[in-house]
Write a protein that holds these residues in place. Sequence first.
Motif, PDB file in Angstrom:
ATOM      1  N   ASN A  40       1.101  -1.126  -0.238  1.00  0.00           N
ATOM      2  CA  ASN A  40       0.145  -0.027   0.233  1.00  0.00           C
ATOM      3  C   ASN A  40       0.894   1.603  -0.113  1.00  0.00           C
ATOM      4  O   ASN A  40       0.253   2.506  -0.093  1.00  0.00           O
ATOM      5  CB  ASN A  40      -0.959   0.212   1.161  1.00  0.00           C
ATOM      6  N   TYR A  43       0.108   4.346  -2.092  1.00  0.00           N
ATOM      7  CA  TYR A  43      -1.574   4.970  -1.569  1.00  0.00           C
ATOM      8  C   TYR A  43      -0.676   6.403  -0.839  1.00  0.00           C
ATOM      9  O   TYR A  43      -1.559   7.025  -0.235  1.00  0.00           O
ATOM     10  CB  TYR A  43      -2.016   4.457  -0.964  1.00  0.00           C
ATOM     11  N   ILE A 160      -9.962   4.349  -1.677  1.00  0.00           N
ATOM     12  CA  ILE A 160      -9.367   4.611  -2.661  1.00  0.00           C
ATOM     13  C   ILE A 160      -8.666   2.865  -2.948  1.00  0.00           C
ATOM     14  O   ILE A 160      -7.886   2.973  -3.437  1.00  0.00           O
ATOM     15  CB  ILE A 160      -8.469   5.518  -2.005  1.00  0.00           C
ATOM     16  N   LYS A 164     -11.286   1.297  -5.228  1.00  0.00           N
ATOM     17  CA  LYS A 164     -10.084   1.741  -6.274  1.00  0.00           C
ATOM     18  C   LYS A 164     -11.570   2.839  -7.279  1.00  0.00           C
ATOM     19  O   LYS A 164     -11.434   2.857  -8.231  1.00  0.00           O
ATOM     20  CB  LYS A 164     -10.249   1.454  -7.220  1.00  0.00           C
ATOM     21  N   ASN A 165     -11.983   3.641  -6.157  1.00  0.00           N
ATOM     22  CA  ASN A 165     -13.700   4.175  -6.574  1.00  0.00           C
ATOM     23  C   ASN A 165     -12.604   5.415  -7.708  1.00  0.00           C
ATOM     24  O   ASN A 165     -11.907   6.402  -7.067  1.00  0.00           O
ATOM     25  CB  ASN A 165     -13.561   4.803  -5.297  1.00  0.00           C
ATOM     26  N   LYS A 166     -13.329   5.672  -9.024  1.00  0.00           N
ATOM     27  CA  LYS A 166     -12.720   6.099  -9.688  1.00  0.00           C
ATOM     28  C   LYS A 166     -12.738   7.762  -9.408  1.00  0.00           C
ATOM     29  O   LYS A 166     -12.350   9.212  -9.922  1.00  0.00           O
ATOM     30  CB  LYS A 166     -13.264   6.138 -11.273  1.00  0.00           C
ATOM     31  N   GLU A 169     -10.296   9.126  -6.450  1.00  0.00           N
ATOM     32  CA  GLU A 169      -9.461   8.729  -7.259  1.00  0.00           C
ATOM     33  C   GLU A 169      -9.073  10.491  -8.268  1.00  0.00           C
ATOM     34  O   GLU A 169      -7.638  10.922  -8.022  1.00  0.00           O
ATOM     35  CB  GLU A 169      -9.071   7.959  -8.765  1.00  0.00           C
ATOM     36  N   LEU A 286      -1.746   5.852  -7.909  1.00  0.00           N
ATOM     37  CA  LEU A 286      -3.083   5.506  -8.258  1.00  0.00           C
ATOM     38  C   LEU A 286      -2.875   4.429  -8.592  1.00  0.00           C
ATOM     39  O   LEU A 286      -3.793   3.281  -8.809  1.00  0.00           O
ATOM     40  CB  LEU A 286      -4.141   6.846  -8.052  1.00  0.00           C
ATOM     41  N   LYS A 287      -2.731   4.726 -10.106  1.00  0.00           N
ATOM     42  CA  LYS A 287      -3.110   3.761 -11.558  1.00  0.00           C
ATOM     43  C   LYS A 287      -2.086   2.335 -11.048  1.00  0.00           C
ATOM     44  O   LYS A 287      -2.084   1.596 -11.885  1.00  0.00           O
ATOM     45  CB  LYS A 287      -3.155   4.363 -12.554  1.00  0.00           C
TER      46      LYS A 287
END
Length: 303
Positions: A40, A43, A160, A164-166, A169, A286-287
Amino acid sequence: MQSITKRLGGLMKNRVYFLGLNFLSILLLFFTYRKMNQANKRYFFPLYLAFTGINYFFEFIVLVLTKAYEYDPKILKKQYFDNVFGATVSQLFVVPTTSLLMNLLNLNAKWPTLLSILMTGLDKFFVKQKVYKHFWWKTPFTTVGIQLFYVLAKFWTIQIIERKNKWFELMTVYFAVFVSYATMNFFHVALFKTCFFHINLYRNPYRSHVATSSVYSGISALIFMPVILYKKWYVTLLSMSLFISLETLFIRSRIITISSPPVFYSISFLTKLFSILIGNYVLRLLKGNTSSSTSTGSESRSF
């Protein structure tokens, strides 16, 4: 002689308390990064800037617009800039660091309560030591506000890392750009007097400047987003041309005064460039693509 000694003692006391707290926060930041789960770690920086950005928006409303309280770290000569410096550094280190500690190290449910009690104690101590002054703000507001922020930070972390909520992000990238741009804008004005906004919102011109500059930074960060997301040369060119035209109009209209055109335009360009680079870097983290090119001509990964 005694009055001078007393004044110097008060000045050093404020600096020691304020800088000492922020130094401990930086150490805690490094501790959190070292101890967190390796998977992680990508992040860490995005969440740090997201939490800072949330705090910046809160501080803009409470400190700048409504004058709830005032910091007095006695670092900068201009009193209002000193106040904002205190707020900026506190929101940049103290509050985001404790949020990262809890969320990235998966501390149990008692920690938000313990840390909010600690923050409440610091609030009382700083008021007593005259490092920090309340106007309409009350210490219980600190307790409630910190608790609410920890709940929001936990929710944001889940969105996040786990989901993985766009949209989250996207907002995280925006906050990264906003924090970078707003922070650099404040410091190059406060330290080097590069420019000054002359929109008289308040009696104090420095408060008016900070309010206007904050709004300008927020809008600018929105304009930077297409540059970061689409990475097309013509989007970058259009964005930069828009800013040059707008700032030139502000200068000619005396909305902004500048100390030196070469210095102002150079720093203005560099702050924008660095903010865009930070946004690109956060997007790649993030990606999970930290090795991809940051070229403005490459295709962005889809949200």
